[in-house]
Design a protein around this motif. Structure first.
Motif, mmCIF file in Angstrom:
data_model
loop_
_atom_site.group_PDB
_atom_site.id
_atom_site.type_symbol
_atom_site.label_atom_id
_atom_site.label_comp_id
_atom_site.label_asym_id
_atom_site.label_seq_id
_atom_site.Cartn_x
_atom_site.Cartn_y
_atom_site.Cartn_z
ATOM 1 N N ARG A 1 51.870 39.326 46.595
ATOM 2 C CA ARG A 1 50.976 38.174 46.664
ATOM 3 C C ARG A 1 50.123 38.260 47.926
ATOM 4 O O ARG A 1 50.507 38.905 48.909
ATOM 5 C CB ARG A 1 51.770 36.872 46.693
ATOM 6 C CG ARG A 1 52.663 36.647 45.489
ATOM 7 C CD ARG A 1 53.244 35.240 45.496
ATOM 8 N NE ARG A 1 54.226 35.045 44.428
ATOM 9 C CZ ARG A 1 55.520 35.163 44.572
ATOM 10 N NH1 ARG A 1 56.028 35.476 45.775
ATOM 11 N NH2 ARG A 1 56.344 34.980 43.561
ATOM 12 N N GLY B 1 47.217 32.487 50.371
ATOM 13 C CA GLY B 1 46.131 31.601 49.976
ATOM 14 C C GLY B 1 45.524 31.907 48.627
ATOM 15 O O GLY B 1 44.586 31.223 48.212
ATOM 16 N N ALA B 2 46.038 32.908 47.911
ATOM 17 C CA ALA B 2 45.501 33.273 46.599
ATOM 18 C C ALA B 2 46.578 33.106 45.541
ATOM 19 O O ALA B 2 47.724 33.507 45.751
ATOM 20 C CB ALA B 2 44.983 34.700 46.612
ATOM 21 N N PRO B 3 46.253 32.538 44.376
ATOM 22 C CA PRO B 3 47.281 32.294 43.355
ATOM 23 C C PRO B 3 47.634 33.531 42.530
ATOM 24 O O PRO B 3 48.725 33.598 41.961
ATOM 25 C CB PRO B 3 46.648 31.215 42.473
ATOM 26 C CG PRO B 3 45.171 31.437 42.612
ATOM 27 C CD PRO B 3 44.960 31.922 44.023
ATOM 28 N N HIS C 1 41.217 41.711 41.154
ATOM 29 C CA HIS C 1 41.282 40.838 42.332
ATOM 30 C C HIS C 1 39.948 40.128 42.557
ATOM 31 O O HIS C 1 39.909 38.912 42.821
ATOM 32 C CB HIS C 1 41.654 41.654 43.559
ATOM 33 C CG HIS C 1 41.336 40.993 44.852
ATOM 34 N ND1 HIS C 1 42.040 39.918 45.351
ATOM 35 C CD2 HIS C 1 40.335 41.248 45.768
ATOM 36 C CE1 HIS C 1 41.513 39.535 46.500
ATOM 37 N NE2 HIS C 1 40.481 40.320 46.775
ATOM 38 N N THR C 2 38.847 40.854 42.450
ATOM 39 C CA THR C 2 37.519 40.273 42.693
ATOM 40 C C THR C 2 37.161 39.237 41.636
ATOM 41 O O THR C 2 36.645 38.155 41.953
ATOM 42 C CB THR C 2 36.460 41.385 42.720
ATOM 43 O OG1 THR C 2 36.768 42.298 43.781
ATOM 44 C CG2 THR C 2 35.068 40.804 42.933
ATOM 45 N N ARG D 1 39.237 37.726 39.284
ATOM 46 C CA ARG D 1 40.219 36.724 38.858
ATOM 47 C C ARG D 1 41.173 36.304 39.977
ATOM 48 O O ARG D 1 42.199 35.670 39.726
ATOM 49 C CB ARG D 1 41.019 37.257 37.655
ATOM 50 C CG ARG D 1 40.145 37.734 36.507
ATOM 51 C CD ARG D 1 40.949 38.018 35.258
ATOM 52 N NE ARG D 1 41.552 36.812 34.720
ATOM 53 C CZ ARG D 1 42.302 36.786 33.611
ATOM 54 N NH1 ARG D 1 42.531 37.904 32.950
ATOM 55 N NH2 ARG D 1 42.821 35.647 33.176
ATOM 56 N N GLY D 2 40.823 36.637 41.197
ATOM 57 C CA GLY D 2 41.694 36.333 42.325
ATOM 58 C C GLY D 2 41.961 34.860 42.531
ATOM 59 O O GLY D 2 42.964 34.492 43.147
ATOM 60 N N SER D 3 41.095 34.005 42.030
ATOM 61 C CA SER D 3 41.282 32.563 42.200
ATOM 62 C C SER D 3 42.092 31.940 41.077
ATOM 63 O O SER D 3 42.347 30.729 41.084
ATOM 64 C CB SER D 3 39.919 31.869 42.282
ATOM 65 O OG SER D 3 39.176 32.074 41.090
ATOM 66 N N GLU D 4 42.486 32.755 40.081
ATOM 67 C CA GLU D 4 43.253 32.241 38.952
ATOM 68 C C GLU D 4 44.750 32.394 39.201
ATOM 69 O O GLU D 4 45.195 33.358 39.824
ATOM 70 C CB GLU D 4 42.878 32.987 37.668
ATOM 71 C CG GLU D 4 41.414 32.866 37.286
ATOM 72 C CD GLU D 4 41.104 33.655 36.021
ATOM 73 O OE1 GLU D 4 41.961 33.678 35.104
ATOM 74 O OE2 GLU D 4 40.019 34.266 35.954
ATOM 75 N N SER D 5 45.523 31.474 38.671
ATOM 76 C CA SER D 5 46.980 31.525 38.808
ATOM 77 C C SER D 5 47.545 32.364 37.659
ATOM 78 O O SER D 5 48.037 31.835 36.651
ATOM 79 C CB SER D 5 47.572 30.114 38.786
ATOM 80 O OG SER D 5 48.968 30.177 38.942
#
Length: 233
Positions: free
Chosen positions: A19, A22-24, A187-188, A190-194
């Motif tokens: 992980r 700060g990123a889900p 990562h670029t 979909r990095g903000s998706e859980s």
């Protein structure tokens, strides 16, 4: 951190969750052995059902050279008393989880191997089927060897020498680069998706995966779960 553990009675593989602060998004790395007990593949399949995307190893296309190399692990399961299976997609992949394959083509894999000195290339192509026969004859006993152990950072001079071998570079460098580029795109985008992204690759590739995700994108190993590859009866 140990990735593959060999002891006096079993072989285990560490499924590693990485992980970023700060990123889900999280990457779950499954270090695979291409021959194992059916139970191992069942354990992996169950865990893949909980993932949202699978990044899967697999050289695309066919070639006589690649087929010759893979004889080393296709012979062993043919002897039923070995209690082993060859890794196959139908044993691993849940039907409802999307899969991507960033691996090289068979032509690219053989082109990389042909960059080796000619004597080394010929020796490799000749020795792979022989190793397969030995593996088939020895069966699970072939597992009980410290040479199978894999760590993210080699701890012995011998391991360091093996990791820097020209054959290892020829077989892995381009494939590792393609994989890390694909993980970087995930990562670029979909990095903000859980979401949980499974990375299902041979154990020998895992040190490069762990170090690449750490160095490039600041993902750190946060959890590890031991899965039993084989137990000696």
């Amino acid at each position: 951190m140990q990735i593959i553990e060999v002891n006096g009675y079993s072989v285990r593989s560490a499924a590693i969750t990485m992980r970023r602060s700060g990123a889900p998004l999280e990457f779950v790395i499954f270090p695979m052995l291409h021959v194992a007990s059916p139970t191992f593949y069942s354990q992996v399949r169950i865990r893949l059902r909980a993932c949202d995307l699978i990044v899967m190893e697999g050289i695309r296309g066919r070639s006589a050279g690649v087929s010759a190399l893979t004889l080393a692990y296709r012979f062993a399961p043919r002897r039923r008393r070995n209690g082993l299976q060859e890794q196959r997609d139908e044993l691993l992949l849940p039907k409802d989880v999307p899969v991507i394959n960033p691996d090289v083509t068979a032509a690219e894999a053989m082109a990389d191997l042909r960059t080796l000195p000619r004597w080394m290339y010929v020796l490799l192509m000749i020795s792979a089927p022989v190793m397969g026969l030995v593996f088939a004859l020895r069966g699970p006993r072939a597992f009980f060897d410290e040479d199978l152990e894999v760590e993210d950072l080699p701890s012995t001079l011998r391991a360091e020498m093996l990791a820097d071998h020209p054959v290892d570079h020829a077989m892995s460098d381009r494939r590792d680069q393609r994989l890390l580029d694909a993980l970087g795109e995930i990562h670029t985008e979909r990095g903000s998706e859980s979401i949980r992204v499974a990375v299902v690759y041979g154990a020998g590739h895992v040190p490069a995966i762990v170090s690449g995700l750490w160095d490039r994108y600041a993902y750190r190993p946060r959890e590890a779960e031991w899965l039993t590859v084989y137990v000696q009866s």
